[in-house]
Enzyme design. Sequence first.
Site, PDB file in Angstrom:
ATOM      1  CB  THR A 188      -2.431   5.896   7.911  1.00  0.00           C
ATOM      2  OG1 THR A 188      -2.009   4.541   8.062  1.00  0.00           O
ATOM      3  CG2 THR A 188      -1.416   6.653   7.076  1.00  0.00           C
ATOM      4  NE  ARG A 216       2.281  -3.625   4.797  1.00  0.00           N
ATOM      5  CZ  ARG A 216       1.541  -2.519   4.890  1.00  0.00           C
ATOM      6  NH1 ARG A 216       1.853  -1.589   5.763  1.00  0.00           N
ATOM      7  NH2 ARG A 216       0.477  -2.364   4.126  1.00  0.00           N
ATOM      8  N   GLY A 218       4.440  -0.510   3.428  1.00  0.00           N
ATOM      9  CA  GLY A 218       3.151  -0.199   2.825  1.00  0.00           C
ATOM     10  C   GLY A 218       3.244   0.907   1.795  1.00  0.00           C
TER      11      GLY A 218
END
Length: 309
Positions: A188, A216, A218
């Site tokens: 990331t 999903r 995060g």
Amino acid sequence: WAIAVHGGAGIDPNLPVERQEQAKQLLTRCIAALRSNVSAIDVVELVVRELETDPLFNSGRGSALTENGTVEMEASIMDGTKRRCGAVSGITTVKNPISLARLVMDKSPHSYLAFSGAEEFARKQGVETVDNEYFVTEDNVGMLKLAKEANSILFDYRVPLIGCAGAAVNDSPLQMNGLPISIYAPETVGCVVVDREGRCAAGTSTGGLMNKMMGRIGDSPLIGAGTYASELCGVSCTGEGEAIIRSTLARDVSAVMEYKGVGLQRRLITSSSIGSTKGSLDSLPCRIKESGLWRCATEDGFMEVAMWE
């Protein structure tokens, strides 16, 4: 001014020298913008856009794949001066999610847009879009296959396919979710900046987890969890998103500095990137355990690129 850039928490000790040189070149271009008195928020967007176009990182092109083999990206950006912010998630066609997050902050009445609403907003704003296949790389297709065979979600990742089949990987004594620990290297991306006017800004962008469920979300697009900036500091996090969300990590770091006057050198947080306006030492990012790929520099001539320390 000061700048810190991270390419994710990870453990690979063998990043090629040419990648380290590319990191230094990227930082050099960003420093030129800081020297020209570009605002912190503009530099953050510039840096993260550069990383989103590099398929080595788990953001933009090169993003982790969902269980269906597609890409759903997320990003957020925050201007600490007025605590303005913008965030997006469920992005499938926007080439640079960080710039869409910036537009949410600047051009919408909201702080966070997701999925079809975010995509529609992008079209109205005229941002560059591409087919979802643009974000899918051969390496990631192989990694998804590996994850499915192990019935596992990879908590951020990065390893060449050739390494997955090699004896050195398979013989690793350390395991996570039934897979050798050596395949885990989260990438990331994020950036924090303090500009010459003392303004702080932060931004984070990611493709999330390999083999994640559709839909999903995060920590990266969540203000106060994966990203936060105030008049005092900027924070960009990377690591296991679910844990970062539970601890509201970015805001927690800022709050301890704000309310207790704790400097960066005393605030050791695993897998995060932090920049501050306080003092000469605190103008540098905190040294982080398992810090992954680091690029940082300050106005007094300091520059460092660190790999998985």
